[in-house]
Scaffold this motif. Structure first.
Motif, PDB file in Angstrom:
ATOM      1  N   PHE A 486      -3.520  57.937  -1.681  1.00 43.32           N
ATOM      2  CA  PHE A 486      -4.827  58.596  -1.531  1.00 43.32           C
ATOM      3  C   PHE A 486      -4.673  59.938  -2.238  1.00 43.32           C
ATOM      4  O   PHE A 486      -3.579  60.457  -2.388  1.00 43.32           O
ATOM      5  N   SER A 487      -5.785  60.509  -2.692  1.00 43.47           N
ATOM      6  CA  SER A 487      -5.681  61.805  -3.380  1.00 43.47           C
ATOM      7  C   SER A 487      -6.631  62.819  -2.771  1.00 43.47           C
ATOM      8  O   SER A 487      -7.661  62.462  -2.176  1.00 43.47           O
ATOM      9  N   ILE A 488      -6.268  64.075  -2.962  1.00 41.71           N
ATOM     10  CA  ILE A 488      -7.127  65.177  -2.520  1.00 41.71           C
ATOM     11  C   ILE A 488      -7.374  66.057  -3.732  1.00 41.71           C
ATOM     12  O   ILE A 488      -6.445  66.366  -4.488  1.00 41.71           O
ATOM     13  N   SER A 489      -8.608  66.409  -3.935  1.00 41.98           N
ATOM     14  CA  SER A 489      -8.937  67.326  -5.021  1.00 41.98           C
ATOM     15  C   SER A 489      -9.553  68.570  -4.397  1.00 41.98           C
ATOM     16  O   SER A 489     -10.667  68.525  -3.874  1.00 41.98           O
ATOM     17  N   SER A 490      -8.780  69.652  -4.417  1.00 40.99           N
ATOM     18  CA  SER A 490      -9.258  70.864  -3.749  1.00 40.99           C
ATOM     19  C   SER A 490      -9.750  71.899  -4.757  1.00 40.99           C
ATOM     20  O   SER A 490      -8.988  72.392  -5.570  1.00 40.99           O
ATOM     21  N   LEU A 491     -11.006  72.154  -4.712  1.00 39.00           N
ATOM     22  CA  LEU A 491     -11.597  73.181  -5.587  1.00 39.00           C
ATOM     23  C   LEU A 491     -11.994  74.399  -4.760  1.00 39.00           C
ATOM     24  O   LEU A 491     -12.696  75.282  -5.236  1.00 39.00           O
ATOM     25  N   GLY A 492     -11.485  74.401  -3.533  1.00 37.04           N
ATOM     26  CA  GLY A 492     -11.890  75.450  -2.594  1.00 37.04           C
ATOM     27  C   GLY A 492     -11.509  76.855  -3.033  1.00 37.04           C
ATOM     28  O   GLY A 492     -12.206  77.825  -2.704  1.00 37.04           O
ATOM     29  N   GLY A 509      -9.536  55.766  -2.262  1.00 33.47           N
ATOM     30  CA  GLY A 509     -10.295  56.903  -1.741  1.00 33.47           C
ATOM     31  C   GLY A 509      -9.755  58.219  -2.268  1.00 33.47           C
ATOM     32  O   GLY A 509      -8.574  58.328  -2.632  1.00 33.47           O
ATOM     33  N   ILE A 510     -10.628  59.198  -2.341  1.00 34.43           N
ATOM     34  CA  ILE A 510     -10.225  60.542  -2.753  1.00 34.43           C
ATOM     35  C   ILE A 510     -11.122  61.521  -1.989  1.00 34.43           C
ATOM     36  O   ILE A 510     -12.325  61.275  -1.825  1.00 34.43           O
ATOM     37  N   LEU A 511     -10.497  62.609  -1.531  1.00 30.51           N
ATOM     38  CA  LEU A 511     -11.270  63.599  -0.781  1.00 30.51           C
ATOM     39  C   LEU A 511     -11.410  64.866  -1.619  1.00 30.51           C
ATOM     40  O   LEU A 511     -10.405  65.458  -2.035  1.00 30.51           O
ATOM     41  N   GLY A 512     -12.631  65.258  -1.872  1.00 30.69           N
ATOM     42  CA  GLY A 512     -12.886  66.525  -2.562  1.00 30.69           C
ATOM     43  C   GLY A 512     -13.111  67.614  -1.521  1.00 30.69           C
ATOM     44  O   GLY A 512     -13.865  67.414  -0.571  1.00 30.69           O
ATOM     45  N   VAL A 513     -12.429  68.733  -1.698  1.00 28.90           N
ATOM     46  CA  VAL A 513     -12.574  69.849  -0.759  1.00 28.90           C
ATOM     47  C   VAL A 513     -13.145  71.029  -1.539  1.00 28.90           C
ATOM     48  O   VAL A 513     -12.593  71.425  -2.570  1.00 28.90           O
ATOM     49  N   SER A 514     -14.256  71.555  -1.065  1.00 29.52           N
ATOM     50  CA  SER A 514     -14.880  72.676  -1.781  1.00 29.52           C
ATOM     51  C   SER A 514     -14.711  73.972  -0.991  1.00 29.52           C
ATOM     52  O   SER A 514     -14.059  73.986   0.057  1.00 29.52           O
ATOM     53  N   LYS A 515     -15.293  75.011  -1.487  1.00 27.35           N
ATOM     54  CA  LYS A 515     -15.075  76.341  -0.895  1.00 27.35           C
ATOM     55  C   LYS A 515     -15.752  76.477   0.474  1.00 27.35           C
ATOM     56  O   LYS A 515     -16.941  76.187   0.633  1.00 27.35           O
ATOM     57  N   ALA A 516     -14.951  76.894   1.431  1.00 32.04           N
ATOM     58  CA  ALA A 516     -15.499  77.107   2.785  1.00 32.04           C
ATOM     59  C   ALA A 516     -16.364  78.362   2.790  1.00 32.04           C
ATOM     60  O   ALA A 516     -15.988  79.378   2.196  1.00 32.04           O
ATOM     61  N   VAL A 517     -17.505  78.244   3.410  1.00 30.97           N
ATOM     62  CA  VAL A 517     -18.387  79.418   3.499  1.00 30.97           C
ATOM     63  C   VAL A 517     -18.906  79.553   4.931  1.00 30.97           C
ATOM     64  O   VAL A 517     -19.017  78.573   5.669  1.00 30.97           O
TER      65      VAL A 517
END
Ligand code: COA
Length: 568
Positions: A486-492, A509-517
């Motif tokens: 599985f992969s994670i792509s963090s652009l956070g 599956g792949i999980l994209g993580v974006s910037k927490a606000v």
């Protein structure tokens, strides 16, 4: 009993000293009856000399570049049975049929020897042209030997096409021979009514050729006062002889095939047997580059084209070799302003092909959600500071997300499965190696952290930090990037909200993580400021159902929202 059969050049009409341009067999080859043995090419015709019988090639008497005439020894064939029907054998065996008498006046005419005698596969003299009052020339099927009612197997032009002299207009195929019907002159095709499957004989009207600018369908001087528009053959028998540097069939124009040109707009230059060979394999000759003389396509060219297409990754094949995806037309950007072209880095090319392949093969769905990481973030900061004080690694969000994914997979193991290549089964993996996308100067790389489920957050922080550095320094090994489930792509760390990550096939599956606000979140009584991290889960819908994916992301949201669950 094995018999030796000497194969000679059959009656090839008026031609003498015709160059051998290709020897298609080698000693030891087993050939079928009628298989092309050598290809000869004169100014006007391309002819294949076929095997009169099935057999094994014992010796070859000619090589490319030799010039041959009727009767010249080609090779010796060891045949299994009797050599009775060996029409072109130099030494007629007991039952040999005599060759049919040469038709002296016929240029470019591979005489069809009587009965079962094999005819040379050949391209006949250009289709006959009758001058029609100046501009248009009626084109008829030329003398094609003994053949009558020969089916058309390929039509290579249509009304409005501009053709060069000798460009193939259509291809006929009888039991024994494949014949190209070339244009007798340059011009614009009109009135082309024939279609594949129609049967034609000598004199059948093919089309008209309107003179294209400077080349009014030229017959030879003495052939001028012909019937005007009648579709009768002009006396062009001599025309071939005076036709000097007639261009052979080749791409119709010297300008590069425009991106919009369909493959059928380009007429490939290949002998009849090669056309037939290509047709059998379903190869579009317009897509094959010719390595033979004057760019002629050889059998090896067709074979290596097929190998190349089969070896190409689906992405490349899809883009370039026609999996139904229309190519993006080439644009000359320099017409709009100054440009600079730089080659792509190797990593970028590899990842581009991989991403394209995944994108094309996997039916993607992206499910999004937001996790409340207010408490997690408070803990992360505290733990990170403590770690830093003790000389340990900085603790970012990534190890927490990794841990949450590994935990969620315990309940939703299909997220670490892969579809078998034949699509018949699901391969479950009982290990939790998770990859993470790392942004490097050379492009995207996905190093893999092993056994995430068995490691603590600090260990994961150390390993992700080391792997990210190795990636940026271009020092990742192949092994560092293999084995992920599985992969994670963090652009956070960069910004943005949700996005649609591409599944890293054969993962599902792949999980994209974006910037927490910080966001106002309703707690049932009031809006509370909460730190919300956007999550984007893309999955392979062939393997994962929407409900399963939604449950998985909800489980992630819970795990990130309350880290105590990670320990359950
Ligand atoms: N929300 C808010 N802040 C975040 C965050 C998020 N989701 N994720 C990371 N951050 C913060 C970190 O806490 C850190 O803050 P700090 O300096 O105040 O401590 C800062 O952003 C930088 O973090 P980063 O260096 O990116 O570390 P990371 O462990 O989160 O990510 C990589 C490591 C290798 C994944 C990351 O550097 C990277 O390359 N990301 C790009 C991945 C990519 O290109 N994906 C696209 C694939 S299509």
């Amino acid at each position: 009993m094995a018999t030796e059969l000497k194969v000679t050049v059959p009656d090839i009409g008026d031609y003498q000293d015709v160059p051998v341009i290709e020897v298609l067999v080698k000693v030891g080859d087993t050939v079928e009856k009628d298989a092309a043995l050598v290809t000869l090419e004169s100014d006007k015709a391309t002819l294949d000399v076929p095997a009169p019988e099935a057999g094994v090639v014992k010796s070859i008497s000619i090589k490319a570049g030799d010039k041959v005439s009727m009767g010249a020894a080609v090779l010796v064939l060891e045949t299994g049975g009797d050599a009775a029907a060996a029409p072109a054998a130099e030494e007629p065996k007991a039952e040999s049929k005599p060759e049919s008498a040469p038709k002296a006046e016929k240029p470019a005419k591979a005489e069809a020897p009587a009965a079962e005698a094999p005819a040379a596969e050949k391209k006949p003299a250009p289709a006959k042209a009758a001058k029609s009052s100046g501009a248009a020339v009626a084109v008829t099927v030329p003398d094609i030997g003994d053949y009558q009612d020969v089916p058309i197997i390929e039509v290579l032009v249509k009304d409005g096409d501009t053709v060069e002299k000798d460009q193939t207009l259509m291809v006929l195929e009888s039991d024994k021979a494949t014949l190209d019907v070339p244009a007798p002159s340059a011009g614009v095709v009109g009135g082309f009514k024939l279609k594949v499957g129609d049967k034609v004989s000598k004199g059948t009207t093919v089309c008209t050729l309107a003179a294209a600018g400077d080349e009014p369908a030229e017959a030879e001087p003495e052939a001028e006062p012909e019937a005007e528009a009648a579709p009768v053959e002009a006396k062009t028998e001599k025309a071939p002889a005076k036709d000097d540097a007639a261009p052979k069939t080749k791409p119709a124009s010297s300008e590069p095939a425009a991106a919009v040109a369909s493959s059928s707009d380009v007429i490939p230059y290949a002998s009849p047997s090669i056309r037939k060979f290509a047709r059998e394999l379903g190869v579009d000759l317009a897509k094959v580059s010719g390595s033979g003389q004057k760019g002629r396509i050889t059998q090896e060219d067709v074979q290596s084209h097929v190998k190349k297409v089969l070896a190409a990754p689906p992405a490349a094949a899809g883009a370039a070799a026609g999996s139904g995806i229309p190519p993006i037309p080439a644009v000359d950007f320099s017409q709009f302003g100054e440009i600079e072209t730089k080659p792509l880095a190797r990593i970028r090319k590899i990842s581009a092909a991989h991403l394209h392949r995944s994108w094309l093969n996997i039916p993607h769905v992206t499910q999004t959600d937001e996790a409340d990481i207010t408490e997690l973030e408070a803990f992360r900061k505290e733990a990170s500071d403590e770690s830093a004080k003790g000389g340990g690694p900085k603790l970012t969000l990534l190890p927490f997300v990794m841990k949450a994914v590994a935990k969620a997979m315990d309940a939703y193991p299909e997220f670490r499965a892969s579809l078998s290549p034949d699509g018949e089964s699901l391969i479950h993996k009982n290990y939790t190696h998770i990859g993470f996308a790392a942004d490097t100067p050379n492009g995207l790389m996905v190093p893999v952290v092993r056994e995430v489920d068995k490691k603590g957050l600090v260990q994961l922080a150390i390993e992700t930090g080391e792997l990210a550095k190795k990636a940026r320094d271009g020092k990742l090994s192949g092994a560092d990037m293999k084995g992920g489930v599985f992969s994670i792509s963090s652009l956070g760390g960069i910004g943005g909200s949700h996005f649609t990550p591409i599944v890293n096939a054969p993962e599902v599956g792949i999980l994209g993580v974006s910037k927490a606000v910080m966001k106002p979140v309703w707690d049932g009584a009031a809006f509370q400021p909460r730190l919300m991290v956007p999550l984007s889960l893309s999955y392979d819908h062939r393997v994962i159902d929407g409900a399963y994916a939604a449950r998985f992301i909800v489980s992630l949201v819970k795990l990130l929202g309350d880290m105590r669950r990670l320990a359950l």
